[in-house]
Design an enzyme around this catalytic site. Structure first.
Site, PDB file in Angstrom:
ATOM      1  N   LYS A   1       0.949  -1.345  -0.218  1.00 27.96           N
ATOM      2  CA  LYS A   1      -0.243  -0.069  -0.136  1.00 27.96           C
ATOM      3  C   LYS A   1       0.874   1.333   0.265  1.00 27.96           C
ATOM      4  O   LYS A   1       2.150   0.907   0.490  1.00 27.96           O
ATOM      5  CB  LYS A   1      -0.816  -0.060   1.176  1.00 27.96           C
ATOM      6  CG  LYS A   1      -2.211  -0.626   0.985  1.00 27.96           C
ATOM      7  CD  LYS A   1      -2.696  -0.383   2.675  1.00 27.96           C
ATOM      8  CE  LYS A   1      -4.183  -1.392   2.733  1.00 27.96           C
ATOM      9  NZ  LYS A   1      -5.172  -0.877   1.499  1.00 27.96           N
TER      10      LYS A   1
ATOM     11  N   GLU B   1      -6.170  -9.052   0.168  1.00 24.00           N
ATOM     12  CA  GLU B   1      -6.194 -10.371   0.738  1.00 24.00           C
ATOM     13  C   GLU B   1      -7.522 -10.683   1.727  1.00 24.00           C
ATOM     14  O   GLU B   1      -7.956 -12.216   2.159  1.00 24.00           O
ATOM     15  CB  GLU B   1      -5.055 -10.031   1.901  1.00 24.00           C
ATOM     16  CG  GLU B   1      -5.162  -9.042   3.834  1.00 24.00           C
ATOM     17  CD  GLU B   1      -6.085  -7.768   3.229  1.00 24.00           C
ATOM     18  OE1 GLU B   1      -5.776  -7.443   2.420  1.00 24.00           O
ATOM     19  OE2 GLU B   1      -7.050  -6.967   3.741  1.00 24.00           O
TER      20      GLU B   1
ATOM     21  N   ARG C   1     -10.626 -10.681   1.189  1.00 18.84           N
ATOM     22  CA  ARG C   1     -11.389 -11.814   0.614  1.00 18.84           C
ATOM     23  C   ARG C   1     -10.914 -13.285   0.730  1.00 18.84           C
ATOM     24  O   ARG C   1     -11.911 -14.359   0.587  1.00 18.84           O
ATOM     25  CB  ARG C   1     -11.655 -11.642  -0.907  1.00 18.84           C
ATOM     26  CG  ARG C   1     -10.540 -11.609  -2.185  1.00 18.84           C
ATOM     27  CD  ARG C   1     -11.203 -10.693  -2.780  1.00 18.84           C
ATOM     28  NE  ARG C   1     -10.895  -9.349  -2.941  1.00 18.84           N
ATOM     29  CZ  ARG C   1     -11.114  -8.185  -4.001  1.00 18.84           C
ATOM     30  NH1 ARG C   1     -11.653  -8.288  -5.165  1.00 18.84           N
ATOM     31  NH2 ARG C   1     -11.070  -7.478  -3.537  1.00 18.84           N
TER      32      ARG C   1
HETATM   33  N1  BES Z   1      -8.276  -3.558   4.320  1.00 17.31           N
HETATM   34  C1  BES Z   1      -8.570  -2.878   2.476  1.00 17.31           C
HETATM   35  C2  BES Z   1      -9.675  -2.484   1.860  1.00 17.31           C
HETATM   36  C3  BES Z   1     -10.045  -0.944   2.809  1.00 17.31           C
HETATM   37  C4  BES Z   1      -9.779   0.568   2.185  1.00 17.31           C
HETATM   38  C5  BES Z   1     -10.563  -0.555   3.641  1.00 17.31           C
HETATM   39  C6  BES Z   1      -9.418   1.656   3.153  1.00 17.31           C
HETATM   40  C7  BES Z   1     -10.908   0.763   4.336  1.00 17.31           C
HETATM   41  C8  BES Z   1     -10.263   1.962   4.455  1.00 17.31           C
HETATM   42  C9  BES Z   1      -8.373  -4.371   1.991  1.00 17.31           C
HETATM   43  O1  BES Z   1      -7.837  -4.659   2.109  1.00 17.31           O
HETATM   44  C10 BES Z   1      -8.119  -3.767   0.379  1.00 17.31           C
HETATM   45  O2  BES Z   1      -6.510  -3.574  -0.001  1.00 17.31           O
HETATM   46  N2  BES Z   1      -8.982  -3.810  -0.677  1.00 17.31           N
HETATM   47  C11 BES Z   1      -8.095  -3.576  -2.162  1.00 17.31           C
HETATM   48  C12 BES Z   1      -8.488  -4.055  -2.946  1.00 17.31           C
HETATM   49  C13 BES Z   1      -8.361  -4.249  -4.507  1.00 17.31           C
HETATM   50  C14 BES Z   1      -6.227  -4.216  -4.930  1.00 17.31           C
HETATM   51  C15 BES Z   1      -8.628  -5.788  -5.459  1.00 17.31           C
HETATM   52  C16 BES Z   1      -9.134  -2.256  -2.325  1.00 17.31           C
HETATM   53  O3  BES Z   1      -9.906  -1.773  -1.851  1.00 17.31           O
HETATM   54  O4  BES Z   1      -8.180  -1.359  -2.713  1.00 17.31           O
HETATM   55 ZN    ZN Z   2      -7.723  -5.159   4.023  1.00 10.20          ZN
HETATM   56 MN    MN Z   3      -5.986  -4.846   1.404  1.00 12.27          MN
END
Ligand code: BES
Ligand code: ZN
Ligand code: MN
Length: 501
Positions: free
Chosen positions: A278, A350, A352
């Site tokens: 991230k 991750e 899912r």
């Molecule tokens: N935990 C995150 C989602 C999230 C983002 C929760 C911001 C709270 C605030 C999740 O694991 C994630 O990183 N999702 C990605 C999925 C993508 C890589 C398909 C996302 O939403 O960017």
């Molecule tokens: Zn996450």
């Molecule tokens: Mn994530």
């Protein structure tokens, strides 16, 4: 205990104010907003008269409208008629609905930290209002756990005496729900330096022992032996290995018709994104990525304390999505519990993967009538719905409607999204049963795609999926919410369970 103690005081406001029953730090007088301006209730008019407060003049001078959660202080000095009353405030309750009462109580709690005793009639208009009032006071008083030696914020208002017809059962039940929401918040706010998977599992064990839930924890070895490949892949790089917690609540009396509900909560104790790292700004809040698991634990606790009529099993797939030599990689194929395989394309998707294991396990072993999962799953849910509505997916219209109703009643609102079959082809894989994310660019609908992925693992079960990435966090103290993890979903799910037959 970090919340005010709320009691039903009975009697009439005027009597309480006259002889006090001890000093009153704040007298909070609820005022509604009608078509012709602010509307004080009968009891409030009487007390204002007794105190010599000119309500109409105060409304005009303060431009007070009686709108929900509006609070103004009335100029007042203790005198012969009520020497015990230190401070008088008006609090707006709008049309008097439970949701307005909840916000009014939260506003009062916020503005009167450090004081000892409040007397009010807020919440005495009915059962829903009484419950909302308790939630408002408790959640509006919330501050996250602190560590260190510096002084924190002032302690919450210590006592609230509610005058009027208020059922103690309503207060007690609402307190259980509000405290469960506080537990979910505390867990979400705990720093990841403290909370790894085993730590959360330990908390679950402790709560289970306190209220009489069954609790089994699968450790790393058991997860490996039993084939929980999603949890193992996501948790592979962390020094603290994954866990799967299974909590069980069975009502005192069951019949053949007692429904069995399985709740699954995403429990990522920190989400770096893994190899698909991230950006630094997005990572800051990722200690709250186990909110779903915290909510499920808190709901199970409340179930036991309330004695809900359904049988409820809670599953907490817990892992830390770290980055290191043990990381899983884009291009890997993961074999989930039950054998379905997933092609990995982004290690930051991750949640899912760990949810898939738990959902497949529920379908294969637990024979649920309904499966509900809750997860801080996609930034796309936040993009689409912002921070007040969770994205709800369901494969059953009645179930979806029941959740929508529970959302209105609890004021933890949901918005139904489509499980659009049109997009299913986007997660077809050449090398595995399914792909973790869309294989083609520009499909969009990230929250829908994630839901379609999860659907692959629920079999034919009736199922609700809640994507709470937006609602799980708040950027500021507002309404009943405090900055940081909100514990969203506790009130919603408990409400739904209470109505379930
Ligand atoms: N935990 C995150 C989602 C999230 C983002 C929760 C911001 C709270 C605030 C999740 O694991 C994630 O990183 N999702 C990605 C999925 C993508 C890589 C398909 C996302 O939403 O960017
Ligand atoms: Zn996450
Ligand atoms: Mn994530």
């Amino acid at each position: 205990m970090r919340a005010p103690r709320i009691r039903a005081a009975g009697g009439k406001l005027a009597d309480v104010v006259r002889d006090g029953g001890g000093p009153v730090d704040v007298l909070a007088l609820p005022v509604g907003s009608g078509d012709d301006g602010p509307q004080a209730t009968v009891g409030v008019v009487e007390v204002a008269h007794l105190l010599g407060v000119d309500l109409e003049a105060t409304f005009t001078r303060e431009r007070f409208r009686g709108a929900e959660a509006e609070v103004v202080r009335v100029p007042w000095a203790p005198g012969p008629t009520s020497p015990n009353v230190e401070r008088v405030v008006l609090v707006g309750v709008g049309r008097g609905e439970a949701s307005s009462v909840r916000l009014a109580a939260a506003a009062l709690a916020r503005q009167h930290r450090g004081l000892d005793r409040m007397v009010t009639t807020l919440g005495s208009a009915g059962s829903a209002q009484a419950r909302a009032m308790v939630e408002g006071f408790v959640l509006g008083s919330y501050t996250p756990p602190r560590s260190g030696v510096s002084e924190g914020p002032r302690p919450p208002l210590r006592r609230v005496d509610v005058v009027g017809r208020v059922a103690t059962a309503d207060l007690e039940q609402a307190l259980v729900v509000a405290e469960a929401a506080v537990l979910a918040r505390d867990l979400a706010q705990t720093p990841s330096s403290t909370k790894g998977p085993a730590w959360v599992a330990g908390r679950a064990r402790r709560v289970a022992a306190e209220v009489g839930l069954t609790c089994t924890v699968r450790d790393h070895k058991q997860l490996r032996d039993q084939g929980f490949g999603g949890l193992l892949a996501v948790g592979g790089a962390a020094q603290r290995p994954p866990r799967l917690v299974e909590l069980g609540y069975t009502p005192a009396e069951t019949t053949a018709r007692t429904p069995h509900v399985v709740l699954v909560g995403k429990g990522i104790t920190f989400d770096t994104g893994g190899i698909s790292l991230k950006p630094r700004e997005s990572m800051i809040s990722m200690k709250t990525d186990m909110t779903g698991a915290g909510v499920v634990l808190a709901v199970l606790k409340a179930c036991a304390q309330l004695g809900v009529r359904a049988r409820v099993t809670g599953l907490l797939p817990l892992a830390e999505n770290a980055i290191g030599a043990g990381s899983y990689r884009p291009g890997d194929v993961v074999r989930h519990y039950g054998g379905t395989t997933t092609e990995i394309r982004n290690t930051d998707a991750e949640g899912r993967l760990v949810m898939a294991d738990a959902l497949a396990y529920a379908d294969e072993h637990l024979d649920p009538d309904v499966v509900v999962d809750i997860a801080t799953l996609t930034g796309a849910a936040t993009q689409g719905l912002g921070r007040t509505h969770a994205a709800l997916y369901a494969n059953d219209d009645r179930l979806a409607a029941a959740f929508e109703q529970a959302g209105e009643a609890s004021d933890e609102r949901v918005w139904r999204m489509p499980l659009a079959d049109d997009y299913r082809s986007a997660i077809a894989s050449d090398v595995a049963d399914v792909c973790q994310i869309a294989t083609v660019k520009g499909v969009g609908g990230g929250s829908i795609i994630a839901a379609l992925f999860l659907r692959e693992f629920v079999g034919d079960r009736r199922w609700v999926h809640l994507d709470i990435a937006g609602t799980g966090r708040s950027e500021r103290d507002a309404g009943v919410l405090s900055r940081g993890g909100t514990g969203y979903g506790v009130r919603l799910i408990v409400r739904w369970l209470e109505k379930l037959r």
